[in-house]
Design an enzyme around this catalytic site. Sequence first.
Site, PDB file in Angstrom:
ATOM      1  NE  ARG A 257      -1.055  -0.837  23.072  1.00 18.54           N
ATOM      2  CZ  ARG A 257      -0.803  -1.618  22.184  1.00 18.54           C
ATOM      3  NH1 ARG A 257      -0.259  -1.230  21.059  1.00 18.54           N
ATOM      4  NH2 ARG A 257      -1.341  -2.919  22.301  1.00 18.54           N
TER       5      ARG A 257
ATOM      6  CG  HIS B 156      -9.907  -2.721   9.082  1.00 18.96           C
ATOM      7  ND1 HIS B 156      -9.065  -3.171   9.742  1.00 18.96           N
ATOM      8  CD2 HIS B 156     -10.947  -3.225   8.934  1.00 18.96           C
ATOM      9  CE1 HIS B 156      -9.657  -4.196  10.294  1.00 18.96           C
ATOM     10  NE2 HIS B 156     -10.762  -4.371   9.639  1.00 18.96           N
TER      11      HIS B 156
ATOM     12  CG  LEU C  62      -1.523   4.293  16.620  1.00 13.50           C
ATOM     13  CD1 LEU C  62      -1.666   5.042  15.464  1.00 13.50           C
ATOM     14  CD2 LEU C  62      -0.105   4.480  17.254  1.00 13.50           C
TER      15      LEU C  62
ATOM     16  CD  GLU D  85      -6.031  -3.754   1.432  1.00 13.59           C
ATOM     17  OE1 GLU D  85      -5.046  -3.005   2.111  1.00 13.59           O
ATOM     18  OE2 GLU D  85      -6.138  -4.761   1.651  1.00 13.59           O
TER      19      GLU D  85
ATOM     20  CG  ASN E  76      -5.923   2.279   9.435  1.00 16.52           C
ATOM     21  OD1 ASN E  76      -4.842   1.763   9.125  1.00 16.52           O
ATOM     22  ND2 ASN E  76      -6.831   1.382  10.173  1.00 16.52           N
TER      23      ASN E  76
ATOM     24  CG  ASN F 208      -2.261  -0.884   1.066  1.00 14.99           C
ATOM     25  OD1 ASN F 208      -2.880  -0.364   0.225  1.00 14.99           O
ATOM     26  ND2 ASN F 208      -2.422  -1.871   1.647  1.00 14.99           N
TER      27      ASN F 208
ATOM     28  CG  ASP G 140      -9.693  -1.345  12.516  1.00 13.66           C
ATOM     29  OD1 ASP G 140      -8.481  -0.680  12.247  1.00 13.66           O
ATOM     30  OD2 ASP G 140      -9.398  -2.725  13.137  1.00 13.66           O
TER      31      ASP G 140
HETATM   32  C1  GAR Z   1      -3.157  -4.647   4.026  1.00 11.01           C
HETATM   33  O1  GAR Z   1      -3.987  -5.705   3.707  1.00 11.01           O
HETATM   34  C2  GAR Z   1      -3.840  -3.705   5.249  1.00 11.01           C
HETATM   35  O2  GAR Z   1      -5.208  -3.282   4.805  1.00 11.01           O
HETATM   36  C3  GAR Z   1      -3.893  -4.353   6.349  1.00 11.01           C
HETATM   37  O3  GAR Z   1      -2.454  -4.988   6.296  1.00 11.01           O
HETATM   38  C4  GAR Z   1      -1.954  -5.217   4.741  1.00 11.01           C
HETATM   39  C5  GAR Z   1      -0.910  -4.555   4.704  1.00 11.01           C
HETATM   40  O4  GAR Z   1      -0.209  -4.771   3.366  1.00 11.01           O
HETATM   41  N1  GAR Z   1      -4.118  -3.621   7.427  1.00 11.01           N
HETATM   42  C6  GAR Z   1      -4.408  -4.000   8.533  1.00 11.01           C
HETATM   43  O5  GAR Z   1      -4.885  -5.282   8.905  1.00 11.01           O
HETATM   44  C7  GAR Z   1      -4.628  -2.970   9.862  1.00 11.01           C
HETATM   45  N2  GAR Z   1      -5.132  -3.484  11.004  1.00 11.01           N
HETATM   46  P1  GAR Z   1       1.045  -4.168   2.848  1.00 11.01           P
HETATM   47  O6  GAR Z   1       2.366  -4.099   3.871  1.00 11.01           O
HETATM   48  O7  GAR Z   1       1.385  -4.858   1.511  1.00 11.01           O
HETATM   49  O8  GAR Z   1       0.400  -2.698   2.599  1.00 11.01           O
END
Ligand code: GAR
Length: 196
Positions: free
Chosen positions: A65, A109, A93, A174, A107, A14, A145
């Site tokens: 944290r 998701h 966070l 995405e 973000n 992403n 989320d």
């Molecule tokens: C993506 O599918 C994103 O939506 C998800 O992690 C992946 C990262 O892929 N995010 C979550 O699950 C957030 N809780 P990438 O490193 O190839 O972008």
Amino acid sequence: SKRVAILLSGGGSNMVALAESMTGDHPARPCLVLANSERAGGLQKAAARGIPTAVVDHRPFRGDRPAFEAVLNDRLEAASPDIICLAGFMRVLTEGFVARWQGRMLNIHPSLLPKYRGLETHVRALAAGDAEHGCTVHEVTPALDDGPILGQARVTIEPGDTAETLAARVLIMEHRLYPAVLRRFAAGDRRPVFLP
Ligand code: GAR
């Protein structure tokens, strides 16, 4: 132009989609890619694209944290981002950190929020027998989320789909959705984007 910091924990596909979208007349440019582990594959991909990188390893903080986030915040502030994009950043966070950046932090998701907050979204969509699944970009607010939806992309669940085949099709969406949302958001337009 607007300065965008991208936070990640993994491969960074992403982040690559976002970074490659920020060219030409785009209202933003990447200013930093920050990971919570030096093993995050996205770091090399960012460096290869000439984007400054940083690592703030969460592990030495042993679950504290606020202490982790104090260092994270210092690194971010040094890059003076206008917008922060969480892109596969797998640390929860705190309210204090979120408040510091509220209205400027996005973000992505991998579900059609408000369905399936948290982890294992593809497994859960399949187990529920859903006809469709997808991904959401939202503004980050203190609840996990949650927050105003800035974009959603739908994927039809096919017979024979596994979590892996479904995740792969969602990920393709995405990579279209997040850049489309960021372009609008960076131009000051918070109307949601719906794909396809
Ligand atoms: C993506 O599918 C994103 O939506 C998800 O992690 C992946 C990262 O892929 N995010 C979550 O699950 C957030 N809780 P990438 O490193 O190839 O972008």
